[in-house]
Every structure is written in structure tokens, then in C-alpha cells.
Design an enzyme around this catalytic site. Structure first.
Site, PDB file in Angstrom:
ATOM      1  N   ASP A 100      -9.375  -0.938 -15.544  1.00 56.78           N
ATOM      2  CA  ASP A 100      -9.388  -0.300 -14.230  1.00 56.78           C
ATOM      3  C   ASP A 100      -8.628   1.018 -14.224  1.00 56.78           C
ATOM      4  O   ASP A 100      -8.624   1.718 -13.203  1.00 56.78           O
ATOM      5  CB  ASP A 100      -8.817  -1.243 -13.163  1.00 56.78           C
ATOM      6  CG  ASP A 100      -7.449  -1.774 -13.538  1.00 56.78           C
ATOM      7  OD1 ASP A 100      -7.379  -2.582 -14.486  1.00 56.78           O
ATOM      8  OD2 ASP A 100      -6.457  -1.403 -12.898  1.00 56.78           O
ATOM      9  N   ARG A 121     -14.161   4.446 -12.369  1.00 57.41           N
ATOM     10  CA  ARG A 121     -13.563   4.026 -13.639  1.00 57.41           C
ATOM     11  C   ARG A 121     -14.386   2.917 -14.274  1.00 57.41           C
ATOM     12  O   ARG A 121     -15.352   2.431 -13.685  1.00 57.41           O
ATOM     13  CB  ARG A 121     -12.130   3.565 -13.371  1.00 57.41           C
ATOM     14  CG  ARG A 121     -12.105   2.460 -12.319  1.00 57.41           C
ATOM     15  CD  ARG A 121     -10.820   2.380 -11.537  1.00 57.41           C
ATOM     16  NE  ARG A 121     -10.520   3.540 -10.736  1.00 57.41           N
ATOM     17  CZ  ARG A 121      -9.275   3.940 -10.438  1.00 57.41           C
ATOM     18  NH1 ARG A 121      -8.239   3.244 -10.880  1.00 57.41           N
ATOM     19  NH2 ARG A 121      -9.056   5.002  -9.710  1.00 57.41           N
ATOM     20  N   GLY A 127       0.786  -1.225   0.000  1.00 56.44           N
ATOM     21  CA  GLY A 127       0.000   0.000   0.000  1.00 56.44           C
ATOM     22  C   GLY A 127       0.817   1.273   0.000  1.00 56.44           C
ATOM     23  O   GLY A 127       0.269   2.370   0.148  1.00 56.44           O
TER      24      GLY A 127
END
Length: 649
Positions: A324, A240, A176
Site C-alpha cells: 500500500d 498504489r 485521522g
């Protein structure tokens, strides 16, 4: 009156002669003073509509997991150690009603804009989405490194998020975090694209820290510690194409399915939210739901066609055009591997992991249409397939229209639309490719080519030679062309694949494809010719190619003047439009890399200096920026370090 409770609690004492009203008024004034003393970041007004309108994951389970029946999951950003600003975009922060200088001087600014400290009204969350990656359905993806902070109410509404703020349910095998090099690249390119006039998400700041993560840049076993860094991203929404793929049934090739398969009512909610919030005119003009949805899809198709046409016209290549990474608003989204072409090459690939060239420069228009097909599939049955197919038939014409419109401006063809313009543009690009001409500098130079008039017709040969000499300066040397055309496959590997294509086509298709082999063979053929050519012969051939095209171009320019009473005004308008369409400066890889290396050594000033130059890409730049604009860049046979970092979250 946030402080009224403590002041007037059970232990309060009323003094003689002092009215309760006066005490209340005094408390209110004190409260106002405290409010005024808060930083501008603490005064941002949040109204997080997405979390109110779309399903929120009820689970607070920590760690990576499948998230079913929800569009967002609440998360807690992970604080950084000693966060500090690398750079800020004053113009991007102004969208939020913020003063850049005030933010920079705010002691808590780096904490707030990295997610290390949560602003009042912010509701950190991660967005769930799926995606087709390199043509294959990957199942659940989601914001693995990005974190929605909320939506800021100003004139307009802007969603803000931090990228690199730590683990979410969608982080998969990652941590992350983002590092300084990828954060600077996203920050600079987001802003560069905006100032080039290309629709894009924005970047408000880059924050770095003393927190570290381990990264193996080249995947060669030489990992090193890098600083955790965070980009503040700004857009109306980050929804998206892949956001609508969470409802996908099991894919026939991969067997994966969306985590919310069967929850079709959420698809309807998402469409209602997106259309009502971001396409209000469509919501208002189409009372019939099906017609509304068709109009919405048609607008997404139009915006996507226009966006990719603009990419092509500035030589930009998005290295990971997965579903994506395609914005539902037609914005450039997610700056992982990307690149602006230096020397023009239709097969330009900016992602070292894209072995097949799926996302090469010339493939972008077709790939964007493929992604629109997948979006249409994800919207069914809210969008009837037959209606979607009819809209998709419009895509190619839309793209060609936008592309030709942009290219005519780049060439200064403003008065007439000649049917042969498309042929002339194709010949220009072919000449650039053959001669290894610099894409940006060549287009910028075209406004210096004189337009034929009756007064200067006698010097036509001299004018053409002068223009040819100008463009020859942007061409590659013999050694550069040899390097550019060297096959990327070893001869033995290429021979093996050629043999396999004949003897075992099924196995061949599993490990390669004919387009890749064809490109390798074309490189070999060109390299063979170049090996038999001298530098002098090359220059002569380059001059012949450019002379031929310039002669055609000047004839076309002459037709622009036909019937015009004020030739001088037409000429001045042509130069003005060309110089406001063809940038003098783009974010070349070496420019970004220089800024990154300086920042990694503790000097953040280069990032801010580059941003300042990129904010005025069309005007005359300070002398310090000259090398960024005019020097042709040699071919680089080694992929840049950042090319390996595929950002799909």
C-alpha cells in the site's frame, strides 16, 4: 456572471436612459473585479477526473466501515483551530501555478491548505485500498489520515491531498490526525528526494494549529499532547499497488479479503483509468487489451527497479515498504519511518518496529520485487499470470543495470564499462562497512582523489596516502564500532532462541527467523574482535583497507584516460559528474530533529532554512549549512522517536 442574479432579481429598477446592455456590462466588470480580488487558491481550476472515472461510494454513513464496490468515499475534512503555516515549498506550489509568497501572505492560505476550508471546485474524498503489510495481507486499509482534495488543471494535471485532515471511513482505530514532527519529516523528505533527483510525491506546505491530539511516542505510558498538523501532498496520482488489491479473494494465511472481491469490472475500470491518464503512450501504441496491460506492467516494473536503485545509491531506506506504500507511477510514496544512512550498514533499519529487518537497506530491491509479484496477482486476469511472470524475470537485470549506471557516475567511471566494476563497487561498500565510513561524505570525497596520469605517476605512493587520509576522516572510532555491533537481543534471549531452533523448529519459526539470529551472531563475533582491538590497531587496519581499495580505484581511473586526447577535459568532466551525483547534503536524522524541536518551541524558521539547503544538495552551501554536510555522524544505539510511528495510511 456569478453576481448577476442578485443584481437583476425581481426588485430591479431600470433607470431612465440606461440600457439593459450597459447594466449587464457594468455587472460583468464588477464580477471580473471580484474574481481578480480572490486569492490564487480560490482561483485554482479543479477537474476531478478520478471521481468521474472511478466508482464513488454512494453511502454517506459516518465512521469507520468496510467500503464495497468503490474506489473513493466522500469525506468532510475536520477544521483545525487557528491553522498557520510552518513552511511552504515555493517550487512545489509552483506546480499548481501558485506563487509561494502570495500563498504565505494569504490570510486564508493555512485554512485552504489544511482542509479546514474547502476551495471552490474541490471535492474531498478518501481513497480505498488494501495492502500486504510486513508480508501479510491486511485487508482494507485506505486513506485513514489523507484526504484527496481534487485534481488541479494547469499545464499538466496534479492531484492534491491533505494528510492529517481528520477521520475517514478508513481511519480504523486512529483519529485521522498527524502531528508536527511527522508532518515536518514528510514535508522535508519529499522535497529533499526531489532535489536529489529521486522520483517522489511532492509536499507544498506544512500547517500546524492549536488543535491537539494525544500521542505516546515511545509506547511507554508517557503520552503527551501534540499539535495537529497537516501536509499538502502533490502528485499526478496517489494510486498504489494496494489500490488493486481491493478485489483480492480470501487470503490463505490471514483469511482476510478485499472489500470489492467479486467486482472484477472495477479492476478493468481502474486499469483503463490509470493507463489512459498516466501511460497514454501505452494506451495509444497497444490496441490489443492484453498486450496493453502487459506493456503497462512492464513499465511499472521498470520504474520500480529504477526507483529502488536510486534509493540504494543515495543511502535512503523506506521503513514501511508495504504494497500500500508502492506508487503505481514509480514514485517514493508515504514518508512514515524512513532514514538516510549515516555510517554505511547494509543491515540498516530505520523502523524500530521492523524486528526481522524485512525492510532493511539491503532488502529493499528484493522486497520491491515481492511487491511487484503481489501487484501482478492483483491485476489478474486482466494481466495473464504467465505473461506477468515473464515480465518479472526482467526485474533483476533492470535493477542491476540502473544500479551500476548510477554507481559508475558516483565513481566517475564515464568512458568505459569494465566487467570488474561491480566487484570494485562491492569492495568499496565492504570497506565502508568494515571501517564504519560515512556513506554520503565518503562518496562526496571521491572526486577529490586525483586521477593517475603520466605527469604525476612518480608520486603514486603520496597520492594514495593523501586519498587514504581523506577517507579515514569519515571512519568510525573504536567506541562507535563497538556500539554499532552490540547485539540488540539480550544474551539470554539469544541463547534461548538458538536452543529452540534445534529443539523445536516449528515454534522457533513462529517467533523468530534464522536470518535475524545470524545477524545477531555476526554482531557478537565482530564485537568480540573489537573488544580485543586498540584504537591505534583499528586505525592501522582502516588505513590498510582503504589503501587497498584506493589503489584499485586509481588503476581503474587510469583506464578511463586510455585513448583520450584531452586528458584535462576528461578529468574535469569526471569531477563535474561526480559532484552532481554525490550530494553534499542529505536529510540526516539530526537535521530533521533539530528543525522539529525548534518548530515545537514555536520557531518555524529552521524548517524553512533546512528546506533552502536541501534544495541545493550538490552545490557549495552557505557556511551555515556546513555542519549539515561534512560532519560524520556517530552511531546512535537508541531508535529515534519518530521510528515508532508506522504510517500505513
Amino acid at each position: 456572471m456569478a453576481y448577476l442574479g442578485p443584481r437583476l432579481g425581481p426588485s430591479r429598477v431600470f433607470l431612465s436612459g440606461v440600457s439593459a446592455l450597459r447594466l449587464l456590462s457594468s455587472a460583468g466588470m464588477d464580477d471580473m473585479g471580484l474574481a481578480m480580488s480572490r486569492s490564487s487558491l480560490e482561483r485554482l481550476e479543479f477537474d476531478n477526473v478520478a471521481l468521474k472515472k472511478l466508482p464513488l461510494d454512494p453511502s454517506e454513513e459516518q465512521g469507520v466501515r468496510q467500503v464495497k464496490g468503490a474506489c473513493f468515499s466522500r469525506v468532510t475534512p475536520q477544521p483545525l483551530t487557528k491553522p498557520r503555516f510552518v513552511a511552504v515549498s515555493h517550487q512545489a506550489l509552483a506546480l499548481l501555478g501558485l506563487d509561494g509568497e502570495e500563498v504565505v501572505n494569504d490570510p486564508l492560505g493555512p485554512e485552504y491548505l489544511s482542509g479546514s476550508k474547502v476551495m471552490l471546485g474541490s471535492e474531498p474524498a478518501a481513497h480505498c485500498y488494501c495492502g500486504h503489510q510486513f508480508g501479510q495481507f491486511a485487508g482494507q486499509l485506505g486513506d485513514g489520515a489523507a484526504c484527496y482534495l481534487g485534481e488541479v488543471k494547469v499545464p499538466g494535471r496534479w492531484e492534491i491531498q491533505v494528510k492529517g485532515a481528520g477521520l475517514t471511513p478508513y481511519s480504523r482505530q486512529a483519529d485521522g490526525r498527524k502531528v508536527l514532527r511527522s508532518s515536518i519529516r514528510e514535508f522535508l523528505c519529499s522535497e529533499a528526494m526531489f532535489f536529489l533527483g529521486v522520483p517522489t510525491t511532492r509536499a507544498g506546505s506544512v500547517v500546524t494549529s492549536d488543535s491537539r491530539v494525544i500521542r505516546d511516542v515511545y509506547y511507554n505510558g508517557h503520552a503527551r499532547h501534540e499539535r495537529c498538523s497537516v501536509v499538502l501532498r502533490i502528485a499526478p496520482t496517489f494510486i498504489r499497488f494496494g489500490s488493486f488489491e481491493i478485489f483480492k479473494p480470501a487470503d490463505e494465511f490471514t483469511g482476510r479479503q478485499g472489500p470489492s472481491y467479486g467486482r472484477d469490472e472495477i479492476r478493468g475500470q481502474m486499469m483503463d483509468y490509470v493507463i489512459e491518464m498516466f501511460y497514454p503512450e501505452i494506451q495509444q501504441n497497444y490496441p490489443d487489451r492484453v498486450e496493453r496491460n502487459v506493456a503497462f506492467f512492464r513499465e511499472v516494473v521498470l520504474r520500480t527497479a529504477r526507483l529502488v536503485a536510486q534509493w540504494q545509491c543515495v543511502g535512503f531506506c523506506h521503513g514501511v515498504l508495504n504494497t500500500d506504500n508502492m506508487s503505481i507511477l514509480g514514485l517514493t510514496l508515504d514518508y512514515g519511518p524512513y532514514g538516510f544512512m549515516d555510517r554505511f550498514d547494509p543491515d540498516f533499519i530505520c523502523n524500530a518496529s521492523d524486528n526481522s529487518g524485512r525492510y532493511s537497506y539491503q532488502a529493499q530491491p528484493a522486497i520491491c520485487r515481492w511487491n511487484l509479484v503481489k501487484l501482478a496477482e492483483a491485476l489478474a486476469p486482466e494481466l495473464p499470470p504467465d505473461r506477468a511472470e515473464a515480465v518479472l524475470e526482467e526485474y533483476l537485470d533492470l535493477y542491476n543495470r540502473f544500479y551500476l549506471e548510477n554507481m559508475r557516475k558516483k565513481l566517475g567511471l564515464l568512458k568505459k564499462e569494465d566487467p570488474e566494476d561491480e566487484i570494485m563497487i562491492t569492495k568499496l561498500l565492504q570497506t565502508m562497512h568494515n571501517t564504519g565510513a560515512d556513506f554520503t561524505n565518503t562518496f562526496r570525497s571521491l572526486s577529490l582523489i586525483s586521477c593517475p596520469t603520466e605527469e604525476n605517476s612518480e608520486g603514486e605512493e603520496d597520492s594514495v596516502k593523501k586519498a587514504t587520509d581523506l577517507l579515514i576522516e569519515q571512519c568510525a572510532s573504536l567506541e562507535e564500532l563497538k556500539a554499532a555491533n552490540k547485539p540488540t537481543m539480550e544474551p539470554r534471549e539469544l541463547a534461548m532462541l538458538l536452543s529452540m531452533a534445534q529443539s523445536n523448529p516449528t515454534l522457533f519459526q513462529m517467533i523468530s527467523d534464522r536470518a535475524t539470529i545470524a545477524r545477531q551472531l555476526e554482531r557478537l563475533s565482530k564485537l568480540k574482535d573489537l573488544m580485543e582491538t586498540t584504537q591505534e590497531e583499528l586505525k592501522t587496519k582502516q588505513a590498510e583497507d582503504w589503501t587497498s581499495w584506493i589503489t584499485q580505484y586509481r588503476k581503474r581511473l587510469a583506464r578511463e584516460l586510455e585513448g583520450q586526447s584531452d586528458v584535462q577535459a576528461v578529468q574535469e568532466e569526471r569531477v563535474r559528474v561526480m559532484d552532481s551525483t554525490n550530494p553534499r547534503v542529505i536529510l540526516r536524522n539530526y537535521i530533521a530533529q533539530n528543525a522539529i524541536e525548534a518548530a515545537e518551541n514555536g520557531d518555524f524558521s529552521e524548517v524553512q532554512r533546512v528546506l533552502k539547503v536541501l534544495e541545493k544538495p550538490f552545490s557549495s552551501q552557505p557556511e551555515a549549512a556546513t555542519s549539515m554536510a561534512r560532519n560524520p555522524v556517530p552511531y546512535d544505539s537508541k531508535p529515534p522517536a519518530w521510528a515508532h510511528e508506522i504510517c500505513v495510511t
